[in-house]
Design an enzyme around this catalytic site. Structure first.
Site, short mmCIF file in Angstrom:
data_model
loop_
_atom_site.label_atom_id
_atom_site.label_comp_id
_atom_site.label_asym_id
_atom_site.label_seq_id
_atom_site.Cartn_x
_atom_site.Cartn_y
_atom_site.Cartn_z
CB VAL A 1 -10.59 -19.95 0.15
CG1 VAL A 1 -9.90 -20.65 -0.71
CG2 VAL A 1 -10.03 -17.99 -0.13
CE1 TYR B 1 -3.15 -8.87 0.43
CE2 TYR B 1 -1.40 -7.54 1.58
CZ TYR B 1 -1.70 -8.58 1.00
OH TYR B 1 -0.80 -9.55 0.11
CB ALA C 1 -6.76 -5.93 9.30
CE LYS D 1 -2.32 -11.81 2.41
NZ LYS D 1 -2.44 -13.10 2.16
CB ILE E 1 5.97 -11.03 -4.86
CG1 ILE E 1 6.36 -11.24 -3.18
CG2 ILE E 1 6.28 -12.25 -5.89
CD1 ILE E 1 7.93 -11.61 -3.15
P1 NAP Z 1 -2.48 -13.18 -7.74
O1 NAP Z 1 -1.74 -13.28 -8.94
O2 NAP Z 1 -3.78 -12.18 -7.65
O3 NAP Z 1 -2.97 -14.58 -7.33
C1 NAP Z 1 -3.92 -14.87 -6.25
C2 NAP Z 1 -4.60 -16.05 -6.44
O4 NAP Z 1 -5.70 -16.36 -5.49
C3 NAP Z 1 -5.21 -16.25 -7.85
O5 NAP Z 1 -5.28 -17.42 -8.45
C4 NAP Z 1 -6.71 -15.87 -7.30
O6 NAP Z 1 -7.64 -16.29 -8.46
C5 NAP Z 1 -7.00 -16.69 -6.14
N1 NAP Z 1 -8.06 -16.25 -5.55
C6 NAP Z 1 -8.50 -15.07 -5.41
N2 NAP Z 1 -9.63 -15.00 -4.43
C7 NAP Z 1 -9.82 -16.36 -4.18
C8 NAP Z 1 -11.06 -16.91 -3.57
N3 NAP Z 1 -12.05 -16.34 -3.23
N4 NAP Z 1 -10.94 -18.40 -3.36
C9 NAP Z 1 -10.14 -18.96 -3.94
N5 NAP Z 1 -8.84 -18.49 -5.03
C10 NAP Z 1 -8.76 -17.17 -4.87
O7 NAP Z 1 -1.71 -12.78 -6.39
P2 NAP Z 1 -0.28 -13.30 -5.86
O8 NAP Z 1 0.60 -12.18 -5.88
O9 NAP Z 1 0.06 -14.52 -6.47
O10 NAP Z 1 -0.63 -13.70 -4.42
C11 NAP Z 1 -0.74 -14.61 -3.66
C12 NAP Z 1 -0.66 -14.42 -2.12
O11 NAP Z 1 0.73 -13.82 -1.80
C13 NAP Z 1 -2.05 -13.59 -1.73
O12 NAP Z 1 -2.38 -14.28 -0.52
C14 NAP Z 1 -1.21 -12.32 -1.41
O13 NAP Z 1 -1.82 -11.75 -0.52
C15 NAP Z 1 0.17 -12.75 -1.11
N6 NAP Z 1 1.09 -11.60 -1.03
C16 NAP Z 1 1.52 -11.32 -2.44
C17 NAP Z 1 2.42 -10.12 -2.37
C18 NAP Z 1 2.79 -9.52 -3.67
O14 NAP Z 1 3.72 -8.52 -3.42
N7 NAP Z 1 2.32 -10.18 -4.70
C19 NAP Z 1 2.98 -9.68 -1.33
C20 NAP Z 1 2.78 -10.24 -0.09
C21 NAP Z 1 1.69 -11.31 -0.03
P3 NAP Z 1 -8.42 -15.10 -9.18
O15 NAP Z 1 -7.31 -14.37 -9.96
O16 NAP Z 1 -9.18 -15.63 -10.30
O17 NAP Z 1 -9.36 -14.22 -8.41
#
Ligand code: NAP
Length: 257
Positions: free
Chosen positions: A74, A163, A165, A167, A196
């Site tokens: 992306v 991060y 900034a 978000k 999460i």
């Molecule tokens: P995650 O398990 O690390 O999953 C992130 C996903 O994004 C993975 O499928 C990853 O693929 C993909 N990704 C990373 N870089 C990418 C790129 N350049 N192009 C396309 N896809 C890419 O994280 P998650 O916790 O599910 O997070 C999902 C979203 O929620 C994120 O935006 C994160 O910032 C947000 N969020 C998470 C939390 C939390 O506590 N977990 C809290 C607030 C917000 P790869 O793993 O192969 O890189």
């Protein structure tokens, strides 16, 4: 199992970063509610991602037609353009876009490298921008764009300036795009998850983790499914008058706007 009469039957839903975590739970929930899901995966390791998508799809008993993995990093505008060319060719339109792909590269600001700053801004903020712009010619009237931001966009946190900034930028983008797309009936909203339980939070040292958990009023970490349910609500007909907003999914950890 899929519900062919589900709320999202006949809908084309794009979820970026759908190989695992929140993205996989969201893509799965849409598919189970009848949608055809385009599961976005980074191109560099597409085979690993394709397999990851196939694994959760098969575990849920969903057919391959229901979930199509398509690759794009992306943060790379050419790949995102190619991604929507492929989506257009195969599906012709998009009903819902969920900008979920995201990364973190944590360090205090004094120790943060230029690369760590740029990488996080490139994936989280540029990626959301490229996808929002890329989907515009394809998204239907009354379509939905849902951007995954974070509670730290609202509160800040130690060691995550890049991060936070990125978000917070997503929140500004969301509000502005909501105004631009309102004449087409398209809503644009953000979801701000708190803590999460996914791979992204697995690296947190135990003592810090325990401190977070103790402060969550609802008494537990969030699950990817908690975020997915909120995303599906925002995409549902009942949320049609809600735009330019951010919804916290944080167990009460932050109760501000
Ligand atoms: P995650 O398990 O690390 O999953 C992130 C996903 O994004 C993975 O499928 C990853 O693929 C993909 N990704 C990373 N870089 C990418 C790129 N350049 N192009 C396309 N896809 C890419 O994280 P998650 O916790 O599910 O997070 C999902 C979203 O929620 C994120 O935006 C994160 O910032 C947000 N969020 C998470 C939390 C939390 O506590 N977990 C809290 C607030 C917000 P790869 O793993 O192969 O890189």
């Amino acid at each position: 199992m899929t519900d062919p009469t589900g709320e999202f039957s006949d809908r084309i839903v794009v979820v970026t970063g759908a190989s695992q975590g929140i993205g996989a739970a969201t893509a799965l929930a849409f598919a189970q509610a009848g949608a055809t899901v385009v599961a976005g995966c980074p191109a560099l390791e597409s085979e690993r991602h394709r397999q990851a998508v196939a694994d959760w799809r098969e575990a849920a008993g969903l057919s391959a037609e229901r979930v199509a993995p398509i690759t794009a990093d992306v943060s790379q505008v050419e790949e995102v353009t190619q991604f929507y060319d492929t989506v257009k060719k195969h599906f012709g339109r998009v009903d819902v876009l969920v900008n979920n792909a995201g990364i973190n590269r944590d360090h205090t600001l004094a120790k943060m490298t230029d690369e760590e700053w740029r990488a996080v801004l490139a994936v989280n903020l540029d990626g959301t921008f490229f996808n929002c712009r890329g989907v515009l010619p394809l998204i239907v009237e009354k379509g939905r764009i849902i951007n995954i931001s974070s509670m730290v966009a609202q509160t800040g946190n130690f060691g995550v300036a890049n991060y936070a900034a990125s978000k917070a930028g997503i929140l500004g983008l969301t509000k502005s795009l909501a105004l631009e797309l309102a004449p087409r009936g398209i809503t644009v909203n953000a979801v701000c998850p708190g803590f999460i339980d996914t791979d992204m939070t697995k690296g947190i040292p135990d003592d810090i983790l325990q401190g977070y958990l103790e402060r969550i009023p609802l008494g537990r970490a969030g699950l990817p499914e908690d975020v997915a349910a909120t995303v599906l609500f925002l995409a549902s007909p009942g949320a049609g008058y809600l735009t330019g907003q951010s919804l916290g999914v944080n167990g009460g950890l932050y109760t501000g706007d």
